[in-house]
Design a protein around this motif. Structure first.
Motif, PDB file in Angstrom:
ATOM      1  N   SER A 196       0.743  -1.146   0.073  1.00 21.99           N
ATOM      2  CA  SER A 196       0.030  -0.203  -0.182  1.00 21.99           C
ATOM      3  C   SER A 196       0.935   1.368  -0.092  1.00 21.99           C
ATOM      4  CB  SER A 196      -0.950  -0.002   1.326  1.00 21.99           C
ATOM      5  OG  SER A 196      -1.444   1.283   1.462  1.00 21.99           O
TER       6      SER A 196
ATOM      7  N   MET B 190       1.851   4.001  -3.220  1.00 21.87           N
ATOM      8  CA  MET B 190       1.580   5.439  -3.110  1.00 21.87           C
ATOM      9  C   MET B 190       2.903   6.068  -3.404  1.00 21.87           C
ATOM     10  SD  MET B 190      -0.296   7.989  -3.024  1.00 21.87           S
ATOM     11  CE  MET B 190      -1.851   7.437  -2.364  1.00 21.87           C
TER      12      MET B 190
ATOM     13  N   ARG C 297       3.664   6.319  -6.957  1.00 27.59           N
ATOM     14  CA  ARG C 297       2.752   7.248  -7.557  1.00 27.59           C
ATOM     15  C   ARG C 297       3.167   8.642  -7.286  1.00 27.59           C
ATOM     16  NH1 ARG C 297      -2.980   8.284  -8.632  1.00 27.59           N
ATOM     17  NH2 ARG C 297      -3.353   5.780  -8.572  1.00 27.59           N
ATOM     18  N   LEU C 298       3.591   8.957  -6.251  1.00 24.66           N
ATOM     19  CA  LEU C 298       3.813  10.228  -5.699  1.00 24.66           C
ATOM     20  C   LEU C 298       5.156  10.681  -6.670  1.00 24.66           C
ATOM     21  CD1 LEU C 298       2.808  10.515  -2.193  1.00 24.66           C
ATOM     22  CD2 LEU C 298       1.820  11.331  -4.137  1.00 24.66           C
TER      23      LEU C 298
ATOM     24  N   GLU D 163       2.440   2.998  -9.654  1.00 23.06           N
ATOM     25  CA  GLU D 163       1.860   2.558  -8.644  1.00 23.06           C
ATOM     26  C   GLU D 163       1.426   1.179  -8.747  1.00 23.06           C
ATOM     27  OE1 GLU D 163      -1.757   4.262  -6.948  1.00 23.06           O
ATOM     28  OE2 GLU D 163      -1.577   3.086  -5.132  1.00 23.06           O
TER      29      GLU D 163
ATOM     30  N   ARG E 154       3.240  -2.042  -6.762  1.00 21.32           N
ATOM     31  CA  ARG E 154       2.381  -2.935  -6.029  1.00 21.32           C
ATOM     32  C   ARG E 154       2.618  -4.307  -6.561  1.00 21.32           C
ATOM     33  NH1 ARG E 154      -3.310  -0.372  -4.055  1.00 21.32           N
ATOM     34  NH2 ARG E 154      -3.736  -2.318  -3.323  1.00 21.32           N
TER      35      ARG E 154
ATOM     36  N   SER F 194      -3.825   5.978   0.980  1.00 21.90           N
ATOM     37  CA  SER F 194      -3.237   4.577   0.636  1.00 21.90           C
ATOM     38  C   SER F 194      -3.518   3.640   1.539  1.00 21.90           C
ATOM     39  CB  SER F 194      -1.694   4.920   0.590  1.00 21.90           C
ATOM     40  OG  SER F 194      -0.997   3.869   0.891  1.00 21.90           O
TER      41      SER F 194
ATOM     42  N   MET G  53      -6.049   0.225   1.254  1.00 22.69           N
ATOM     43  CA  MET G  53      -5.820  -1.030   1.517  1.00 22.69           C
ATOM     44  C   MET G  53      -6.778  -1.684   2.535  1.00 22.69           C
ATOM     45  SD  MET G  53      -3.965  -3.827   1.262  1.00 22.69           S
ATOM     46  CE  MET G  53      -2.764  -3.366  -0.014  1.00 22.69           C
TER      47      MET G  53
ATOM     48  N   ARG H  27     -10.648   4.840  -1.678  1.00 22.12           N
ATOM     49  CA  ARG H  27      -9.737   5.953  -2.041  1.00 22.12           C
ATOM     50  C   ARG H  27     -10.455   7.370  -2.640  1.00 22.12           C
ATOM     51  NH1 ARG H  27      -4.221   3.131  -4.103  1.00 22.12           N
ATOM     52  NH2 ARG H  27      -3.849   5.295  -4.495  1.00 22.12           N
TER      53      ARG H  27
END
Lengths: 227, 227
Positions: free
Chosen positions: A93, A97, A100-101, A202, A206, B93, B97, B206
């Motif tokens: 998780s 993220m 993604r960021l 992301e 994952r 995030s 999850m 989300r």
DNA sequence: ATAGCATTTATTGTCGACAATATTGCGTCA
DNA sequence: TGACGCAATATTGTCGACAATAAATGCTAT
């Protein structure tokens, strides 16, 4: 350099040093999983007062490396298959993220550096340097987490999760045949970040962590966990 | 259970009580954001020794409610628009999850209870009970997080993130016109969990949190933050 | 008058001792 | 013999004092 020193352990106070020392000893298994941490014993062994031991234990509790009960004491956290699963769920998780960021927050220079790191990692892998397999993996994840530029994310992973992950790896005997495939996964993640595709970054991260979990989980039979 | 027990503030030691008191005071804004936490002052004010104050501050630090520098002291964390954004990124995030895991780990009974909670919440909302809007929202999120059955997730959110979230809400003046739409979002999340659709549950959660962030962010003008 | 340095002051870090609580061991009783 | 309860022991929680470090103040020299 025999320890993977990603976080710069800049110890200014005695409690700092004791904390780092204890953390190392716990992660490396010098202090066994499940063992009790007696304040008086540790105070003698590390030649400091109980106050600094308590401070250190308190910080270890923050990392989820020990569990403390009031008026009873602290024990090193117990490793279990369920614990590993839970840990990797959180990791998936948070690092998802982070990727993604990172795709939006990393500078072009940082991304270029990351690519260079990956290349050098590739060279080491080809030459069969097993140490750098681990170190390279750690570096890679570290950079992406930092690239997220999110303080909470960074501290949760760097100060907490990663030490526990390493504890599982060390105490279950790390090293696996997953190196080359993991390298490909890394490459694709960097590509997504380079394309500023946050969504894909992301998702790939994952999956990467999911695979990694499955890989570790395969060698995790209950008998391997010493109580 | 841990010294940082979830939700229920079961204080057994003096440090516990002081910690809870301080946390309340910080979240509610009684102790201003950015203020220095002098150990000697607090020891006098709360009528305990410096040792328990230090212990309490140490725990506040793990919640990310205060920041401590060696040999300098601790300050209440500063609120900022960037901080809010970062906070909600990790919340998105982790709670995403949590919803995903809840969809597979919650029992049928728990899901039924959750549905009932939502119904009662709906009644309160219709009658215009503004207090229950907030409480209902909190309850809803708590249950899903607990439903994940993941200890790390639970402690990270319950002991850490949520208090900071509440701090932002309280100190920016909560309550908004988002109640009814939020309620619909809750309903859809429960539906996804009920259908055991982990993927959808995560996605909806989300989005729900993303909307919530945007809503709070709208009223967050720099002038509202007192330095 | 101001910049730099020394001294003073205040605050945090560390320590050893005492108090409160949990655990252990022993003795008694059914 | 086993189980319960009380006493003894060990461990953690709390306290006040001292040491080390950082901040504040004032002094001197240019």
């Amino acid at each position: 350099m025999n320890t993977l020193s990603y976080a710069t352990e800049h110890a200014v106070t005695a409690a700092d040093k004791t904390f780092f020392q204890l953390r190392r000893d716990i992660v490396e298994g010098v202090i066994r999983s499940g063992a009790k941490l007696s304040e008086t014993d540790l105070a003698q062994k590390y030649a400091v007062s109980r106050a600094v031991i308590r401070e250190a234990i308190s910080r270890l509790e923050t990392c989820h490396l020990v569990e403390r009960k009031a008026n009873v004491g602290a024990r090193v956290v117990a490793l279990s298959p369920e614990g590993l699963v839970e840990l990797y769920q959180v990791r998936e998780s948070l690092e998802g993220m982070a990727a993604r960021l990172a795709a939006t927050h990393m500078t072009d220079a940082e991304i270029a550096d990351l690519g260079a790191l990956l290349d050098s990692h590739f060279q080491k892998v080809k030459s069969g340097d097993t140490y750098y397999q681990e170190a390279g993996d750690v570096d890679f994840h570290y950079r992406i987490v930092l690239g997220s530029k999110n303080g909470h994310l960074i501290s949760m992973l760097m100060d907490g999760i990663y030490h526990l992950v390493r504890m599982y790896r060390v105490q279950l005997g790390m090293a696996g045949p997953r190196v080359t495939t993991a390298f490909d996964e890394h490459k694709h993640i960097v590509q997504a970040i380079s394309n500023r595709d946050a969504e894909l970054a992301e998702m790939l991260m994952r999956r990467h962590i999911l695979y990694s979990k499955n890989n570790i989980q395969k060698k995790l039979t209950p008998t391997q966990l010493k109580p």
